[in-house]
Design a protein around this motif. Sequence first.
Motif, mmCIF file in Angstrom:
data_model
loop_
_atom_site.group_PDB
_atom_site.id
_atom_site.type_symbol
_atom_site.label_atom_id
_atom_site.label_comp_id
_atom_site.label_asym_id
_atom_site.label_seq_id
_atom_site.Cartn_x
_atom_site.Cartn_y
_atom_site.Cartn_z
ATOM 1 N N GLY A 29 42.448 49.299 50.226
ATOM 2 C CA GLY A 29 43.558 49.338 49.281
ATOM 3 C C GLY A 29 43.816 47.988 48.644
ATOM 4 N N ARG A 30 44.973 47.884 47.986
ATOM 5 C CA ARG A 30 45.349 46.613 47.362
ATOM 6 C C ARG A 30 45.677 45.587 48.441
ATOM 7 N NH1 ARG A 30 48.911 49.779 44.099
ATOM 8 N NH2 ARG A 30 47.786 50.567 42.280
ATOM 9 N N VAL A 31 45.371 44.337 48.125
ATOM 10 C CA VAL A 31 45.603 43.247 49.071
ATOM 11 C C VAL A 31 46.389 42.147 48.364
ATOM 12 C CG1 VAL A 31 44.524 41.467 50.502
ATOM 13 C CG2 VAL A 31 43.504 43.752 50.378
ATOM 14 N N ARG A 32 47.405 41.628 49.070
ATOM 15 C CA ARG A 32 48.203 40.506 48.580
ATOM 16 C C ARG A 32 47.849 39.289 49.431
ATOM 17 N NH1 ARG A 32 53.642 43.801 49.577
ATOM 18 N NH2 ARG A 32 52.416 44.106 51.477
ATOM 19 N N LEU A 33 47.149 38.356 48.823
ATOM 20 C CA LEU A 33 46.608 37.195 49.533
ATOM 21 C C LEU A 33 47.337 35.933 49.108
ATOM 22 C CD1 LEU A 33 44.359 35.631 51.162
ATOM 23 C CD2 LEU A 33 43.010 35.709 49.047
ATOM 24 N N ALA B 204 40.615 41.318 40.640
ATOM 25 C CA ALA B 204 41.443 40.299 41.288
ATOM 26 C C ALA B 204 42.213 39.524 40.239
ATOM 27 C CB ALA B 204 40.582 39.344 42.115
ATOM 28 N N ALA B 205 43.467 39.245 40.532
ATOM 29 C CA ALA B 205 44.320 38.461 39.645
ATOM 30 C C ALA B 205 44.894 37.288 40.425
ATOM 31 C CB ALA B 205 45.460 39.320 39.099
ATOM 32 N N VAL B 206 44.895 36.112 39.804
ATOM 33 C CA VAL B 206 45.449 34.909 40.430
ATOM 34 C C VAL B 206 46.819 34.619 39.823
ATOM 35 C CG1 VAL B 206 45.169 32.430 40.808
ATOM 36 C CG2 VAL B 206 43.173 33.954 40.909
ATOM 37 N N VAL B 207 47.801 34.440 40.685
ATOM 38 C CA VAL B 207 49.152 34.051 40.274
ATOM 39 C C VAL B 207 49.407 32.665 40.855
ATOM 40 C CG1 VAL B 207 51.618 34.542 40.499
ATOM 41 C CG2 VAL B 207 49.987 36.427 40.165
ATOM 42 N N VAL B 208 49.738 31.709 40.006
ATOM 43 C CA VAL B 208 49.996 30.341 40.453
ATOM 44 C C VAL B 208 51.489 30.201 40.738
ATOM 45 C CG1 VAL B 208 49.829 27.901 39.849
ATOM 46 C CG2 VAL B 208 48.042 29.496 39.119
ATOM 47 N N ALA C 10 52.486 45.088 43.676
ATOM 48 C CA ALA C 10 51.100 45.105 44.150
ATOM 49 C C ALA C 10 50.908 46.106 45.284
ATOM 50 C CB ALA C 10 50.679 43.712 44.608
ATOM 51 N N ALA C 11 51.966 46.381 46.019
ATOM 52 C CA ALA C 11 51.886 47.345 47.115
ATOM 53 C C ALA C 11 52.248 48.759 46.685
ATOM 54 C CB ALA C 11 52.809 46.912 48.248
ATOM 55 N N SER C 12 52.726 48.908 45.441
ATOM 56 C CA SER C 12 53.172 50.241 45.017
ATOM 57 C C SER C 12 52.477 50.658 43.716
ATOM 58 C CB SER C 12 54.692 50.271 44.873
ATOM 59 O OG SER C 12 55.149 49.238 43.993
ATOM 60 N N THR C 13 53.040 50.275 42.586
ATOM 61 C CA THR C 13 52.514 50.723 41.295
ATOM 62 C C THR C 13 51.271 49.964 40.851
ATOM 63 O OG1 THR C 13 53.873 49.153 40.046
ATOM 64 C CG2 THR C 13 54.863 51.308 40.574
ATOM 65 N N GLY C 14 51.085 48.730 41.325
ATOM 66 C CA GLY C 14 49.974 47.893 40.881
ATOM 67 C C GLY C 14 50.236 47.154 39.589
ATOM 68 N N GLN D 7 47.603 45.735 35.129
ATOM 69 C CA GLN D 7 47.546 46.855 36.056
ATOM 70 C C GLN D 7 46.392 46.648 37.033
ATOM 71 O OE1 GLN D 7 49.717 49.567 36.237
ATOM 72 N NE2 GLN D 7 48.639 49.939 38.173
ATOM 73 N N LEU D 8 46.721 46.538 38.309
ATOM 74 C CA LEU D 8 45.692 46.432 39.333
ATOM 75 C C LEU D 8 45.252 47.823 39.759
ATOM 76 C CD1 LEU D 8 47.066 43.643 41.719
ATOM 77 C CD2 LEU D 8 45.127 43.454 40.163
ATOM 78 N N PRO D 9 43.952 48.034 39.922
ATOM 79 C CA PRO D 9 43.488 49.325 40.425
ATOM 80 C C PRO D 9 43.852 49.493 41.901
ATOM 81 C CG PRO D 9 41.662 47.803 40.241
ATOM 82 C CD PRO D 9 42.845 47.109 39.637
ATOM 83 N N PRO D 10 43.584 50.663 42.466
ATOM 84 C CA PRO D 10 43.982 50.920 43.858
ATOM 85 C C PRO D 10 43.379 49.963 44.883
ATOM 86 C CG PRO D 10 43.536 52.987 42.745
ATOM 87 C CD PRO D 10 43.128 51.902 41.804
ATOM 88 N N ASP D 11 42.243 49.323 44.555
ATOM 89 C CA ASP D 11 41.652 48.362 45.490
ATOM 90 C C ASP D 11 41.765 46.935 44.960
ATOM 91 O OD1 ASP D 11 39.840 48.468 43.419
ATOM 92 O OD2 ASP D 11 38.066 48.493 44.708
ATOM 93 N N GLY D 12 42.656 46.706 43.999
ATOM 94 C CA GLY D 12 42.800 45.379 43.408
ATOM 95 C C GLY D 12 43.409 44.370 44.369
ATOM 96 N N VAL D 13 43.213 43.095 44.042
ATOM 97 C CA VAL D 13 43.690 41.990 44.881
ATOM 98 C C VAL D 13 44.529 41.052 44.018
ATOM 99 C CG1 VAL D 13 43.012 40.071 46.376
ATOM 100 C CG2 VAL D 13 41.597 42.143 46.284
ATOM 101 N N VAL D 14 45.697 40.684 44.504
ATOM 102 C CA VAL D 14 46.484 39.656 43.843
ATOM 103 C C VAL D 14 46.519 38.441 44.769
ATOM 104 C CG1 VAL D 14 48.731 40.492 44.703
ATOM 105 C CG2 VAL D 14 48.628 39.084 42.637
ATOM 106 N N ILE D 15 46.174 37.283 44.211
ATOM 107 C CA ILE D 15 46.089 36.046 44.982
ATOM 108 C C ILE D 15 47.172 35.103 44.474
ATOM 109 C CG2 ILE D 15 44.614 34.141 45.715
ATOM 110 C CD1 ILE D 15 42.205 35.889 44.768
ATOM 111 N N VAL D 16 48.094 34.737 45.348
ATOM 112 C CA VAL D 16 49.149 33.787 44.990
ATOM 113 C C VAL D 16 48.752 32.427 45.559
ATOM 114 C CG1 VAL D 16 51.593 33.208 45.157
ATOM 115 C CG2 VAL D 16 50.880 35.616 45.010
ATOM 116 N N ALA D 17 48.620 31.447 44.687
ATOM 117 C CA ALA D 17 48.137 30.126 45.088
ATOM 118 C C ALA D 17 49.212 29.079 44.839
ATOM 119 C CB ALA D 17 46.878 29.774 44.295
ATOM 120 N N GLY D 18 49.404 28.206 45.824
ATOM 121 C CA GLY D 18 50.376 27.133 45.662
ATOM 122 C C GLY D 18 50.747 26.519 46.992
ATOM 123 N N ALA D 19 51.806 25.722 46.980
ATOM 124 C CA ALA D 19 52.247 25.000 48.165
ATOM 125 C C ALA D 19 53.517 25.618 48.739
ATOM 126 C CB ALA D 19 52.505 23.531 47.812
#
Length: 203
Positions: free
Chosen positions: A24-28, A56-60, A100-104, A125-137
Amino acid sequence: MLVTPLTPDRLAVEVVGLVDARPGRVRLAVDGPTPTHPEVLADRVAGDLRTRGRAAAVVVATDYLRPASVRFEHGREDPDELLDGWLDDAALRREVLGPAASTGRVLPRLWDAASDRAFRDGYIQLPPDGVVIVAGALLLGRGLPFDLAVHLRMGPGALARKLPEAERWTLPAHARYAAERDPAGTADLLVLADRPDRPAVRR
């Protein structure tokens, strides 16, 4: 305890392996102070995931800061406020991690700290197996609903040497973060990053 030296590219492969093990979707979260360049690792991981056919989408994290009137209420160089009040946790949860855990349907950027006004980005729109990566401190230990977390640990001495002079006021915030929120102990993958070009994984 086992320490495994890796190249930056091999580190990205290691993180991709953690993601691929989850359905499924992953929030990293890719968490680390500025000199460890968490956004660079996030971009590498996202690129590797896309070559495997996984969106995969990167959020800073700095695109989800609170407005200047709130961030600087106690001055522009208050380390306690940096740790506790700069990141807009509620917006990150509302616009990225919750969807990311619901609608994407996630918003990649919210607030432009340089101009102190909202970005005009559209949702993706993230697909059902999409990944969102939050990067920062300073991301961990604040109750944000990540599925996986990578912590890029830079020791106090290395951090003091490698932080730009203009950012040295942040050192007490990083010390509090390490002591109070224990990112090294709570992350799924701990990376020793005193030399970001020669990382090592501690297992």
